[in-house]
Design an enzyme around this catalytic site. Structure first.
Site, PDB file in Angstrom:
ATOM      1  N   GLU A   1      69.242  26.835 -99.459  1.00  0.00           N
ATOM      2  CA  GLU A   1      68.716  28.203 -99.443  1.00  0.00           C
ATOM      3  C   GLU A   1      69.867  29.097 -99.846  1.00  0.00           C
ATOM      4  O   GLU A   1      70.787  29.336 -99.066  1.00  0.00           O
ATOM      5  CB  GLU A   1      68.152  28.548 -98.060  1.00  0.00           C
ATOM      6  CG  GLU A   1      67.257  29.782 -98.074  1.00  0.00           C
ATOM      7  CD  GLU A   1      68.009  31.055 -97.795  1.00  0.00           C
ATOM      8  OE1 GLU A   1      68.263  31.815 -98.761  1.00  0.00           O
ATOM      9  OE2 GLU A   1      68.337  31.294 -96.628  1.00  0.00           O
TER      10      GLU A   1
ATOM     11  N   CYS B   1      70.051  37.654 -97.776  1.00  0.00           N
ATOM     12  CA  CYS B   1      69.635  37.084 -99.066  1.00  0.00           C
ATOM     13  C   CYS B   1      68.301  37.655 -99.527  1.00  0.00           C
ATOM     14  O   CYS B   1      67.970  37.570-100.712  1.00  0.00           O
ATOM     15  CB  CYS B   1      69.564  35.564 -98.979  1.00  0.00           C
ATOM     16  SG  CYS B   1      68.399  34.946 -97.753  1.00  0.00           S
TER      17      CYS B   1
END
Length: 496
Positions: free
Chosen positions: A268, A302
């Site tokens: 990720e 993010c």
């Protein structure tokens, strides 16, 4: 505005209701350890540099001990009844909820986010444990049509083995539970390597896991230098899955280190999200959504919107209203009342924000508000808005991880989609529009793993979280997050 010193004085002095949650050692095979005895490292409060505490620095050798413990524990844990694993996870969830306030305080102290956001992270983290406690019993055997008249065929999902979980500093609690709860529910055991900048949350989780009755070796935490522990995990043949959350640059290294032993790899990585405001968007709703999309976790997320693309007909009012809302944000220590924006994690993050602002202005962007360090402290940065940002600016090409928003205008949907997709990243995109056919087109043509339409919040325990392109591999959360820690076994048995 900054918080007065009197209001922030309590911040770094917060006392845990349960002091035993502040652990300073690694957790290996059900016991607390200093490892091989290397000098411990200090963890500092990013708001002022005050030392929160020191933590044992485990070594590559200590990591091998943790892997061996997890390998031994795997033999029994994988054979345990799914319902039993679920009950243990449910107990862990209960302990987390009981410790909610202390866990939130630890997050504020080591990571810096405002207390309300830290409490939200604890709830988010606990939700993963509760969800996977129930999901543990849903791993089943799948019947498939046999190609043979004299054979019975089926598919089974089996745990992949010992999982290494490498987690970041920006969500020091939730990024562990999203990985660990899924792995444990699947029947895997785990070795967690938390960020050196925020390890206390991981160690508190280990304490609560111990109280919940997770068997020794099932859940291990190895703090220490990432350059030593990361390769020790990724290169070890007994580690069969690696789940990493962090930058795309480090993710490439993790993938390369895992390649030699062909591990299951779940990555990720970076985001660099576009936030598109179409010609028919509700302007007020778009501005409302832009605030959390940009400023949650002080921009260190993010999922943070980095590139704001606004149709030219709405551009000027959007910039004006966005700037006005930003100027109303309160910057200060996470324990001070009413704080919206906390510090950046370290001096490097502040220097990067300064460099991105300076580069954009040099290339012709207009600084609307902010643009410099905040008087609240050395690692605080003003909420900043840059307008008319050219595509060659660094902030338009790189993930910023700071409370800095870059805005540019577009004239038609084709252009907006092209610009939004013009990046190696593909984690999340935000779109604001009204016409159903326009919404459908953006949903279809945006090259991202996740798309949020007319809203910002989109994640949760049942959601398969992840991106495409260089934003990662695989998914975390939901059924797919559990399946990531399993392998398919095909059975072909004689007898109709």
């Amino acid at each position: 505005m900054a918080q007065p010193a009197a209001q922030t004085a309590c911040a770094k002095r917060a006392i845990l209701c349960d002091p035993t949650l502040l652990r300073h050692q690694g957790y290996v095979d059900g016991a607390w350890t200093d490892g091989s005895g290397a000098a411990p490292f200090a963890v500092t409060d990013p708001s002022d540099g005050a030392v929160v505490g020191t933590v044992a620095a485990l070594s590559a050798g200590d990591t091998a001990v943790a892997i061996a413990a997890a390998r031994r524990a795997f033999a029994d844990w994988r054979r345990s009844l799914p319902a039993a694993r679920g009950r243990t996870l449910a107990a862990w969830h209960s302990h987390m909820l009981a410790a909610r306030d202390d866990l939130a305080r630890l997050i504020v102290l080591e990571q810096g986010k405002p207390l309300a956001e830290a409490q939200g992270e604890v709830d988010y983290a606990a939700d993963f444990v509760a969800w996977y406690a129930a999901e543990a019993e849903r791993i089943g055997v799948e019947s498939i049509a046999s190609p043979f008249a004299d054979a019975v065929t089926e598919l089974r999902r089996e745990p992949v083995g010992v999982a290494a979980l490498l987690t970041p500093w920006n969500f020091p609690l939730a990024m562990i539970t999203r990985k660990a709860a899924a792995a444990l529910a699947a029947g895997c055991t785990a070795v967690v390597h938390p960020s050196c900048e925020a390890p206390f949350s991981a160690l508190a989780l280990a304490e609560l896991a111990d109280r919940a009755g997770l068997p020794a070796g099932t859940f291990n935490v190895v703090p220490g230098a990432p350059g030593e522990i990361g390769p020790a995990l990724c290169g070890h043949p007994d580690i069969r899955a690696v789940s990493f959350t962090g930058s795309t640059e480090v993710g490439r290294l993790v993938a390369a280190q895992c390649a030699a032993t062909v591990k299951t790899t779940i990555l990720e990585l970076g985001g660099h999200a576009p936030f598109v405001v179409c010609a028919d968007a509700d302007l007020d709703a778009a501005v409302d959504a832009a605030m959390p999309a940009k400023f949650a976790t002080s921009g260190q997320d993010c999922l943070a919107a980095n590139r704001f693309l606004v149709h030219r007909t709405l551009y000027d009012p959007f910039v004006a209203r966005f700037a006005e809302r930003m100027q109303g944000l309160t910057v200060g220590h996470g324990f001070a009342p009413g704080v919206d924006i906390g510090p950046l994690i370290n001096a490097r993050a502040v220097a990067k924000a300064e460099a991105h602002v300076a580069d954009a202005v040099e290339r012709g962007a207009r600084l609307v508000t902010g643009g410099a360090r905040h008087r609240a402290g050395a690692q605080f940065f003003q909420p900043t808005l840059l307008a008319n940002v050219p595509p060659e600016a660094l902030i338009w090409r790189e993930e910023t991880f700071a409370p800095v928003a870059a805005v540019a205008a577009f004239d038609d949907d084709d252009t907006a989609i092209r610009i939004a997709n013009d990046t190696v990243h593909g984690l999340v995109a935000y779109v604001h529009a009204r016409a159903p056919e326009r919404i459908e087109r953006f949903q279809r043509e945006l090259d991202y793993g996740m798309v949020a339409v007319n809203r910002t919040k989109l994640t949760g325990a049942p959601v398969p979280f992840g991106g495409v392109k260089q934003s990662g591999l695989g998914r975390e959360g939901g059924r797919h997050g559990l399946e990531a820690f399993t392998v398919l076994k095909y059975i072909c048995r004689q007898g109709a």
